[in-house]
Design an enzyme around this catalytic site. Structure first.
Site, PDB file in Angstrom:
ATOM      1  N   GLY A  50       1.046 -25.977  15.463  1.00 39.58           N
ATOM      2  CA  GLY A  50       1.999 -24.865  15.322  1.00 39.58           C
ATOM      3  C   GLY A  50       1.391 -23.559  15.776  1.00 39.58           C
ATOM      4  N   LYS A  91       3.586 -28.331  -0.623  1.00 43.58           N
ATOM      5  CA  LYS A  91       2.364 -27.541  -0.382  1.00 43.58           C
ATOM      6  C   LYS A  91       1.395 -27.668  -1.572  1.00 43.58           C
ATOM      7  CE  LYS A  91       3.113 -25.153   3.631  1.00 43.58           C
ATOM      8  NZ  LYS A  91       2.273 -25.226   4.853  1.00 43.58           N
ATOM      9  N   TYR A 126       9.615 -27.386  -0.884  1.00 38.91           N
ATOM     10  CA  TYR A 126       8.520 -26.831  -0.060  1.00 38.91           C
ATOM     11  C   TYR A 126       7.295 -26.572  -0.939  1.00 38.91           C
ATOM     12  CZ  TYR A 126       6.285 -22.946   2.639  1.00 38.91           C
ATOM     13  OH  TYR A 126       5.417 -22.094   3.315  1.00 38.91           O
TER      14      TYR A 126
HETATM   15  N1  NAP Z   1       5.528 -16.660   7.175  1.00 41.34           N
HETATM   16  C1  NAP Z   1       5.216 -16.652   5.893  1.00 41.34           C
HETATM   17  O1  NAP Z   1       5.572 -15.722   5.158  1.00 41.34           O
HETATM   18  C2  NAP Z   1       4.390 -17.771   5.306  1.00 41.34           C
HETATM   19  C3  NAP Z   1       3.978 -17.625   3.972  1.00 41.34           C
HETATM   20  C4  NAP Z   1       3.208 -18.611   3.398  1.00 41.34           C
HETATM   21  C5  NAP Z   1       2.833 -19.711   4.139  1.00 41.34           C
HETATM   22  N2  NAP Z   1       3.259 -19.848   5.431  1.00 41.34           N
HETATM   23  C6  NAP Z   1       2.833 -21.052   6.156  1.00 41.34           C
HETATM   24  O2  NAP Z   1       2.172 -20.659   7.352  1.00 41.34           O
HETATM   25  C7  NAP Z   1       2.395 -21.633   8.366  1.00 41.34           C
HETATM   26  C8  NAP Z   1       2.940 -20.968   9.626  1.00 41.34           C
HETATM   27  O3  NAP Z   1       4.136 -20.288   9.299  1.00 41.34           O
HETATM   28  P1  NAP Z   1       4.795 -19.198  10.289  1.00 41.34           P
HETATM   29  O4  NAP Z   1       5.557 -18.282   9.429  1.00 41.34           O
HETATM   30  O5  NAP Z   1       3.771 -18.648  11.225  1.00 41.34           O
HETATM   31  O6  NAP Z   1       5.819 -20.148  11.083  1.00 41.34           O
HETATM   32  P2  NAP Z   1       6.583 -19.969  12.501  1.00 41.34           P
HETATM   33  O7  NAP Z   1       6.571 -18.557  12.893  1.00 41.34           O
HETATM   34  O8  NAP Z   1       7.899 -20.668  12.369  1.00 41.34           O
HETATM   35  O9  NAP Z   1       5.688 -20.879  13.458  1.00 41.34           O
HETATM   36  C9  NAP Z   1       5.571 -22.252  13.156  1.00 41.34           C
HETATM   37  C10 NAP Z   1       4.817 -22.969  14.239  1.00 41.34           C
HETATM   38  O10 NAP Z   1       4.818 -24.379  13.928  1.00 41.34           O
HETATM   39  C11 NAP Z   1       5.502 -25.110  14.939  1.00 41.34           C
HETATM   40  N3  NAP Z   1       6.250 -26.200  14.301  1.00 41.34           N
HETATM   41  C12 NAP Z   1       7.299 -26.096  13.454  1.00 41.34           C
HETATM   42  N4  NAP Z   1       7.750 -27.318  13.107  1.00 41.34           N
HETATM   43  C13 NAP Z   1       6.954 -28.213  13.750  1.00 41.34           C
HETATM   44  C14 NAP Z   1       6.901 -29.611  13.818  1.00 41.34           C
HETATM   45  N5  NAP Z   1       7.799 -30.385  13.186  1.00 41.34           N
HETATM   46  N6  NAP Z   1       5.952 -30.224  14.579  1.00 41.34           N
HETATM   47  C15 NAP Z   1       5.060 -29.463  15.250  1.00 41.34           C
HETATM   48  N7  NAP Z   1       5.045 -28.119  15.218  1.00 41.34           N
HETATM   49  C16 NAP Z   1       5.987 -27.495  14.485  1.00 41.34           C
HETATM   50  C17 NAP Z   1       6.385 -24.073  15.648  1.00 41.34           C
HETATM   51  O11 NAP Z   1       6.684 -24.404  16.997  1.00 41.34           O
HETATM   52  P3  NAP Z   1       8.016 -25.263  17.378  1.00 41.34           P
HETATM   53  O12 NAP Z   1       9.152 -24.675  16.590  1.00 41.34           O
HETATM   54  O13 NAP Z   1       8.141 -25.116  18.855  1.00 41.34           O
HETATM   55  O14 NAP Z   1       7.688 -26.664  16.980  1.00 41.34           O
HETATM   56  C18 NAP Z   1       5.474 -22.847  15.600  1.00 41.34           C
HETATM   57  O15 NAP Z   1       4.475 -22.920  16.606  1.00 41.34           O
HETATM   58  C19 NAP Z   1       3.329 -22.694   7.769  1.00 41.34           C
HETATM   59  O16 NAP Z   1       2.566 -23.789   7.299  1.00 41.34           O
HETATM   60  C20 NAP Z   1       3.980 -21.957   6.599  1.00 41.34           C
HETATM   61  O17 NAP Z   1       4.382 -22.845   5.581  1.00 41.34           O
HETATM   62  C21 NAP Z   1       4.030 -18.891   6.033  1.00 41.34           C
END
Ligand code: NAP
Length: 257
Positions: free
Chosen positions: A14, A153, A149
């Site tokens: 990702g 996690k 979720y």
């Molecule tokens: N943003 C927050 O506030 C937050 C807070 C706590 C934890 N997190 C965690 O941080 C991590 C990243 O979050 P983010 O906010 O940066 O997400 P994001 O902006 O949606 O980016 C997610 C990335 O993962 C890829 N992805 C999604 N589903 C996938 C799948 N089924 N197979 C392979 N790749 C996949 C996406 O690309 P494609 O869509 O092209 O596949 C993208 O590159 C996650 O684990 C999330 O749970 C985020």
């Protein structure tokens, strides 16, 4: 960190958006060769090796690992970052079996399978670092927004702790990084969905979400780079005594000691 990771091969799942993209940039700056996975081919993948993979599919992890090992013959850093809260809001009665299984596939089993496919190489090397990206919501679930979720996690946190105990004696470190709210495309999409479900504005949905998350003493969401800075430190040689821990990066948000 300049050049501190030269000669090392890193995988970031990702890594095309949000937190993952910031981590990729951090590792590239430090001189690592970086492999990135996502479902969608990015417009610009210069500087890294991109592999298209949907990690919800059980066979994807082995295919990703084979390509990495065939290309580089080693793996030094794994950042299991791909993940998302994909279920509808509304609590236990809204969540279907399909919702639960999808949360577990994406937020737990994707990392379990990637690690299982690449750990034998790290163990042979007698070195390696794994970072599993979790969330503060694993320890502060919000019943109507993050139930499945958070559960997936939280399972990732327990798995990471057990794995750190298993592979630490063989030179591999495993840590979890738990962000609070971070300004990413996922967060933006999530707030827009909340607004649509509540028939409210995006601003009102954001206020509602922050009220549920609780006070953030630093008064704002994180930038993705602030999570990447922590990951950059944890994969570096300076962190060589750190394993089996869960590091929160949340502006002080969790109301616990
Ligand atoms: N943003 C927050 O506030 C937050 C807070 C706590 C934890 N997190 C965690 O941080 C991590 C990243 O979050 P983010 O906010 O940066 O997400 P994001 O902006 O949606 O980016 C997610 C990335 O993962 C890829 N992805 C999604 N589903 C996938 C799948 N089924 N197979 C392979 N790749 C996949 C996406 O690309 P494609 O869509 O092209 O596949 C993208 O590159 C996650 O684990 C999330 O749970 C985020």
């Amino acid at each position: 960190m300049n050049n501190s990771l030269t000669g090392q091969v890193a995988l970031v799942t990702g890594g095309t958006k949000g937190i993952g993209k910031a981590i990729v940039n951090k590792l590239l700056e430090a001189g690592a060769q970086v492999v990135v996975t996502a479902r969608t081919v990015p417009q610009d993948s210069s500087g890294y090796h991109f592999i298209a993979a949907d990690l919800v599919q059980a066979t994807s992890a082995a295919a990703v690992a084979s390509e990495i090992l065939a290309t580089y013959g080693r793996i030094d850093i794994i950042v299991n970052n791909a993940g998302a809260n994909t279920s509808p809001s509304g609590g236990y009665s809204t969540l279907t079996d399909e919702n639960w299984l999808h949360e577990l596939q994406l937020n737990l089993l994707a990392a379990v399978r990637i690690n299982k496919a690449l750990l034998p190489t790290m163990l042979t090397q007698k070195s390696g670092v794994i970072i599993n990206i979790s969330t503060g919501a694993a320890v502060q679930p919000i019943w109507d927004i993050t139930m499945a979720y958070s559960a997936a996690k939280a399972a990732l946190n327990a798995y990471s702790k057990a794995l750190a105990s298993e592979v630490g004696p063989q030179g591999v470190r495993v840590n979890t990084v738990s962000p609070g709210a971070v300004k990413t495309p996922l967060m933006q999409e999530f707030i827009e969905q909340m607004a649509a479900a509540a028939n409210s504005s995006v601003e009102e949905a954001f206020t509602t979400l922050m009220a549920k998350v609780g006070t953030v003493p630093l008064g704002r969401m994180a930038e993705p780079e602030e999570v990447a800075d922590l990951v950059g430190f944890l994969v570096s040689a300076q962190a060589h005594y750190l394993t089996g821990s869960n590091f929160h990066v949340n502006g002080g948000a969790l109301p616990v000691v």
